[in-house]
Design a protein around this motif. Structure first.
Motif, short mmCIF file in Angstrom:
data_model
loop_
_atom_site.label_atom_id
_atom_site.label_comp_id
_atom_site.label_asym_id
_atom_site.label_seq_id
_atom_site.Cartn_x
_atom_site.Cartn_y
_atom_site.Cartn_z
N ILE A 150 0.93 -1.19 -0.06
CA ILE A 150 0.13 0.11 0.06
C ILE A 150 0.91 1.39 -0.12
O ILE A 150 0.62 2.14 -0.74
N LEU A 151 2.04 1.24 0.85
CA LEU A 151 2.75 2.41 0.85
C LEU A 151 3.51 2.56 -0.66
O LEU A 151 3.63 3.74 -1.00
N MET A 152 3.76 1.52 -1.08
CA MET A 152 4.64 1.58 -2.52
C MET A 152 3.51 2.15 -3.44
O MET A 152 3.82 3.03 -4.49
N GLY A 160 4.67 9.36 -6.71
CA GLY A 160 6.18 9.40 -7.17
C GLY A 160 7.27 10.02 -6.02
O GLY A 160 8.23 10.51 -6.46
N TRP A 161 7.03 9.99 -4.98
CA TRP A 161 7.84 10.62 -3.81
C TRP A 161 9.10 9.80 -3.49
O TRP A 161 10.21 10.21 -3.24
N PHE A 162 8.88 8.43 -3.66
CA PHE A 162 10.08 7.52 -3.27
C PHE A 162 10.14 6.66 -4.43
O PHE A 162 9.24 6.18 -5.03
N PRO A 163 11.45 5.79 -4.40
CA PRO A 163 11.52 4.65 -5.43
C PRO A 163 10.55 3.49 -5.04
O PRO A 163 10.47 3.45 -3.93
N THR A 164 10.30 2.71 -5.89
CA THR A 164 9.36 1.50 -5.48
C THR A 164 10.07 0.47 -4.99
O THR A 164 9.70 -0.04 -3.95
N SER A 165 11.45 0.38 -5.35
CA SER A 165 12.41 -0.85 -4.70
C SER A 165 13.49 -0.66 -5.14
O SER A 165 13.97 0.38 -5.73
N GLY A 166 14.65 -1.52 -4.57
CA GLY A 166 15.96 -1.31 -4.81
C GLY A 166 16.93 -0.92 -3.57
O GLY A 166 16.06 -0.69 -2.59
N TYR A 172 15.46 5.47 -0.64
CA TYR A 172 15.04 4.07 -0.83
C TYR A 172 14.64 3.27 0.67
O TYR A 172 14.03 2.31 0.53
N MET A 173 15.08 3.88 1.76
CA MET A 173 14.80 3.25 2.95
C MET A 173 13.65 3.72 3.79
O MET A 173 12.93 2.92 4.46
N ILE A 174 12.94 4.76 3.44
CA ILE A 174 11.76 5.21 4.05
C ILE A 174 10.73 4.32 4.24
O ILE A 174 10.00 3.96 5.20
#
Length: 306
Positions: A150-152, A160-166, A172-174
């Protein structure tokens, strides 16, 4: 105090021994790694040769004693999936990523849960207290993998505030750290609130207020200092569960830590790496609880004298 430490240390060693038996037994229940290492058209001679090389033709008790002897010096054998690497080396290579993510999750949990629990106890029955109760209820109801998805979806895909994965920096950690910390925030908030409510009704807190001590000093110096025993006790569980709970979250966010490594090793039937991951998790969990027991005895002298 030394007797108390020795007793807790002996309990930790007994638990570690039991864990080694369970780890060794469960890893062999998933099937033979021969099926994953050799092609389908392998000859019986190849199968027998590899079985003998890995020591899988020996009795189980001999395999366990060998495993126990090697584990005592940190030797879990060579990885069968990651060729040319030792099992412990593969785990140590991924461990910093998990520690970074788990450390941020612990920081978020403590920074949010402690003030939230204290304030909800001070303003008992208020709207703020009810909101904190709702947050705690939802936090203990949401599975970590579902919350991560859900967060993703909201903050990575939609906004589009944070990367989806990686793997990367703080951005990337939030999301994975919040997904890991959410349940612990709920549990720690409830524990802090109940402990504060109990302490705020004690006679010495009432006496401090009668003597004219400022409300801030009453809350943080007198009340919270005594109520902190309960959150400190839970902190060992918090640290250990955040590390071991990284398996699900790291898989969802493709975070290259020991959690994702464990899933890959299980799929590849890499017994040495699976055993290494579980043993590293177990040792970390036991050490965290041992340190909390010692800290608990320091905070509350009644524990070490009982």
């Amino acid at each position: 105090m030394l007797r108390f430490i020795f007793t807790r240390l002996s309990h930790m060693l007994i638990a570690l021994f039991v864990i080694t038996v369970i780890v060794f037994s469960l890893s062999h229940l998933t099937g033979s790694p021969i099926d994953a290492l050799l092609p389908d058209d392998a000859t019986q001679q190849q199968i027998d040769s590899l079985t003998e090389h890995l020591g899988l033709d020996r009795p189980y008790y001999v395999q366990y004693l060998t495993f126990l002897q090697n584990a005592a010096v940190g030797d879990f054998g060579d990885s069968t999936k990651w060729k040319g690497n030792t099992a412990a080396g593969v785990v140590l290579e991924r461990l910093p990523a998990t520690l970074k993510l788990g450390g941020l999750a612990v920081l978020i949990s403590v920074a949010v849960a402690i003030p939230l629990g204290v304030l909800s106890a001070i303003w008992r029955g208020s709207i703020f207290d009810r909101m904190a109760g709702i947050i705690a209820l939802l936090g203990q109801s949401f599975p970590a993998f579902w919350l991560g998805i859900i967060l993703m979806w909201i903050f990575a895909v939609t906004l589009g505030w944070f990367p989806t994965s990686g793997y990367g920096g703080l951005s990337y950690m939030i999301l994975p750290a919040i997904a890991m910390a959410w349940f612990q925030i709920a549990a720690l908030t409830r524990l802090t609130r109940s402990a504060m409510l109990e302490v705020l009704d004690t006679e010495y807190v009432k006496l401090a207020r009668v003597k004219g001590v400022s409300e801030r000093a009453v809350i943080w110096k007198h009340a919270f200092r005594n109520a902190a025993i309960v959150p400190v006790t839970y902190f060992g569980v918090l640290a250990g569960s955040l590390l071991t709970g990284s398996v699900v979250v790291e898989t969802v966010f493709a975070w290259p830590g020991t959690g994702l490594l464990a899933i890959d090793a299980i799929r590849g039937r890499d017994f040495p790496v699976v055993q290494s991951v579980v043993m590293f998790f177990a040792v970390f969990y036991l050490l965290a609880n041992f340190l909390v027991d010692v800290l608990y005895a320091v905070v509350d002298p009644r524990i070490r004298f009982s």
